[in-house]
Enzyme design. Sequence first.
Site, short mmCIF file in Angstrom:
data_model
loop_
_atom_site.label_atom_id
_atom_site.label_comp_id
_atom_site.label_asym_id
_atom_site.label_seq_id
_atom_site.Cartn_x
_atom_site.Cartn_y
_atom_site.Cartn_z
N GLY A 9 0.93 -1.16 0.10
CA GLY A 9 -0.04 0.03 -0.17
C GLY A 9 0.76 1.22 0.00
O GLY A 9 2.16 1.18 -0.56
N CYS A 10 0.35 2.17 0.72
CA CYS A 10 1.06 3.45 0.56
C CYS A 10 2.46 3.33 1.12
O CYS A 10 2.47 2.84 2.30
CB CYS A 10 0.30 4.67 1.38
SG CYS A 10 1.03 6.22 1.58
#
Length: 169
Positions: A9-10
């Site tokens: 993810g981020c």
Amino acid sequence: MERAIFAGGCFWCMVQPFEELDGIVSVRSGYTGGHVPNPSYEQVCSKTTGHTEAVEIIFDPQKIDYSDLVELYWQQTDPTDAFGQFEDRGDNYRPVIFYFDERQKEIAEQSRENLQLSGRFQDPIVTQIEEAQPFYLAEDYHQAFYRKNPERYAQSSKQRHDFLEENWH
């Protein structure tokens, strides 16, 4: 020194957990797995480069084993979500363990199988395990984001934090 690359993810949320470990030399945010050399953040977010946000970890194998990094990786992600992580959606946020050699590949695959068999999650473990590709550093403002922007980091990681508390701690 050895390298590990994890996408979960981020990348802002993937730095701190690894930086805090003994034996870690550096954790850098960047992009990998795509077909555009030296992409910008804007290009990656456009979902046209094939890249995913990731962290590159340089570690001392005399102090910490790759298998320990893989175990910590699982605890930072939702391994049942192939289409992004938490509030971050799309291929550029897909979960991937990138391996550099057969040993790393075997460790990652065995760990994924063990997690599936553990029954911790009812849904299948869908995190991909792929051969490492060139890693391109993200822009400076993304590096160590959690230290530079603690309030924004806390806001952007709330959904992840809640999931991790419920499923891993």
